[in-house]
Design an enzyme around this catalytic site. Structure first.
Site, short mmCIF file in Angstrom:
data_model
loop_
_atom_site.label_atom_id
_atom_site.label_comp_id
_atom_site.label_asym_id
_atom_site.label_seq_id
_atom_site.Cartn_x
_atom_site.Cartn_y
_atom_site.Cartn_z
N TYR A 174 -2.54 -1.38 10.88
CA TYR A 174 -2.73 -1.44 9.02
C TYR A 174 -1.25 -0.83 8.20
O TYR A 174 -1.06 -1.41 8.21
CB TYR A 174 -3.81 -1.07 8.18
CG TYR A 174 -3.78 -0.67 7.14
CD1 TYR A 174 -4.33 -2.04 6.34
CD2 TYR A 174 -3.26 0.09 6.24
CE1 TYR A 174 -4.42 -2.20 4.87
CE2 TYR A 174 -3.35 -0.15 4.96
CZ TYR A 174 -4.07 -1.44 4.01
OH TYR A 174 -3.68 -1.47 2.86
N SER A 189 0.57 -1.30 -0.05
CA SER A 189 -0.10 -0.15 0.05
C SER A 189 0.49 1.08 0.06
O SER A 189 1.50 1.08 0.10
CB SER A 189 -1.25 -0.09 0.51
OG SER A 189 -2.04 1.17 1.57
P1 NAD Z 1 -11.06 -6.14 -0.95
O1 NAD Z 1 -11.83 -6.08 1.11
O2 NAD Z 1 -12.34 -6.10 -2.02
O3 NAD Z 1 -10.84 -7.73 -0.74
C1 NAD Z 1 -9.51 -8.47 0.06
C2 NAD Z 1 -9.62 -9.42 -0.30
O4 NAD Z 1 -8.67 -9.85 0.91
C3 NAD Z 1 -11.33 -10.17 -0.36
O5 NAD Z 1 -11.11 -11.11 -1.33
C4 NAD Z 1 -11.12 -10.23 0.80
O6 NAD Z 1 -11.80 -11.73 1.40
C5 NAD Z 1 -9.60 -11.29 1.28
N1 NAD Z 1 -9.36 -11.78 2.65
C6 NAD Z 1 -9.10 -11.03 3.59
N2 NAD Z 1 -9.07 -11.37 4.69
C7 NAD Z 1 -8.80 -12.66 4.28
C8 NAD Z 1 -7.98 -13.84 5.51
N3 NAD Z 1 -8.44 -13.75 6.56
N4 NAD Z 1 -8.07 -14.87 5.07
C9 NAD Z 1 -8.57 -15.19 3.26
N5 NAD Z 1 -8.72 -13.53 2.26
C10 NAD Z 1 -9.12 -12.89 3.08
O7 NAD Z 1 -10.00 -4.87 -0.36
P2 NAD Z 1 -9.13 -5.37 -1.60
O8 NAD Z 1 -9.59 -3.39 -2.05
O9 NAD Z 1 -9.27 -5.85 -3.50
O10 NAD Z 1 -7.70 -4.81 -1.02
C11 NAD Z 1 -6.63 -5.49 -1.96
C12 NAD Z 1 -5.38 -5.61 -1.16
O11 NAD Z 1 -4.85 -4.86 -1.32
C13 NAD Z 1 -5.15 -5.68 0.84
O12 NAD Z 1 -4.12 -6.35 0.88
C14 NAD Z 1 -5.27 -4.31 0.86
O13 NAD Z 1 -4.24 -3.67 1.86
C15 NAD Z 1 -4.24 -3.52 -1.00
N6 NAD Z 1 -4.07 -1.98 -0.85
C16 NAD Z 1 -6.40 -2.00 -1.12
C17 NAD Z 1 -6.18 -0.26 -1.36
C18 NAD Z 1 -7.82 0.10 -1.77
O14 NAD Z 1 -7.61 1.70 -2.24
N7 NAD Z 1 -8.24 -0.86 -2.08
C19 NAD Z 1 -5.51 0.48 -1.83
C20 NAD Z 1 -3.66 -0.26 -0.85
C21 NAD Z 1 -3.67 -1.35 -1.22
#
Ligand code: NAD
Length: 265
Positions: free
Chosen positions: A166, A153
């Site tokens: 986080y 991130s």
């Molecule tokens: P999201 O919430 O849509 O998806 C997260 C995914 O992780 C989901 O499929 C969820 O089921 C899975 N997950 C959560 N806990 C879990 C567990 N205990 N076991 C297995 N799977 C689990 O969020 P996203 O935006 O797609 O995030 C994906 C990654 O990107 C994350 O690591 C997040 O920190 C990172 N990220 C996202 C953003 C953003 O703006 N969306 C920004 C920076 C980083």
């Protein structure tokens, strides 16, 4: 077709960025393991899209990507190890690990509970650590090289008040990647971080439903829009390919310029 013949596991790929990565890796010819914790319907939807993409031919080389879904909670080391083992058993090997699953919990620092701290750290850092360890053992046993891509991130660099656990998890991911790049380099294993800014996924539902906060955030993004999962997935596909063989230990930001223009609201 940069990934024909490769097998990739993407953790947390039933929705959001993980789903986008699975689809892009499959488009490039990889077979893909789709991991979910509690939404089989999301994993099945991802799988259906992979299978629907059909076979492709490019320069006389043809391939049909296949998918396989595995339930596992990334917060449990036993389940993480089982996930890697089952992926290898199904496809016979694993070449690419994308540590994508991640969660965040909002609270002022002085109100963070031990349970919430553990939940964030167990999925975002401990799960990544042991998934990577199990994958590396497989590569050592089979005497092959491989690629690890962590979805970090902008908050591996940028403070985010009220999300201290986080930020600590993503800061930890930054040093995990730097350290393993050195430790695994002589084995031909590369590891890199892809660090998204603000991407339009379910993790940001509250923000997306708050026009005032969303407007303020957009003013901080030089490219003037939120990112889409495909924006992240295209970089992951590059880092997973042979085109990135000389790249390891780095973080690549996919944030529309947010990091260099961020002002706390
Ligand atoms: P999201 O919430 O849509 O998806 C997260 C995914 O992780 C989901 O499929 C969820 O089921 C899975 N997950 C959560 N806990 C879990 C567990 N205990 N076991 C297995 N799977 C689990 O969020 P996203 O935006 O797609 O995030 C994906 C990654 O990107 C994350 O690591 C997040 O920190 C990172 N990220 C996202 C953003 C953003 O703006 N969306 C920004 C920076 C980083």
């Amino acid at each position: 077709m940069k990934l024909a013949g490769k097998v990739a596991l993407v953790t947390g790929s039933s929705q959001g960025i993980g789903q986008g990565i699975v689809l892009r890796l499959a488009q490039e010819g990889a077979d893909v393991v789709i991991n979910y914790r509690s939404h089989p319907e999301g994993a099945e939807e991802t799988l259906a899209k992979v299978e629907a993409a059909g076979g492709k031919c490019y320069m006389a080389q043809c391939s049909q990507s296949h998918g396989y879904t595995v339930q596992a909670d990334l917060g449990s080391v036993d389940e993480v190890q089982q996930l890697i083992t089952e992926s290898i058993q199904h496809f016979g090997k694993l070449d690419i690990l994308v540590n994508n699953a991640g969660i965040e919990k909002h609270a002022p620092f002085w109100e963070v509970s031990e349970a919430d701290y553990d939940a964030v750290m167990n999925v975002n850092l401990k799960g990544v650590f042991f998934a990577t360890q199990t994958f590396v053992k497989h590569l050592l046993e089979t005497k092959r090289t491989g690629k690890i891509i962590n979805i970090s991130s902008v908050h591996e660099e940028l403070p985010f008040p009220n999300f201290t656990a986080y930020c600590a998890s993503k800061g930890g991911m930054k040093m995990l990647t730097r350290n393993l790049a050195v430790e695994l380099g002589s084995l031909g294993i590369t590891i890199n971080n892809v660090a998204p800014g603000a991407i339009e996924t379910p993790i940001n539902t509250k923000l997306l439903n708050n026009p005032e906060k969303l407007g303020a955030l957009l003013q901080n993004i030089p490219l003037g829009r939120l990112g889409q999962p495909q924006d992240v997935a295209s970089l992951v596909a590059f880092l997973a390919s042979a085109d990135a063989n000389y790249i390891t230990g780095s973080t690549f930001f996919v944030d529309g310029g947010l990091l260099w223009n961020y002002q706390e609201q």
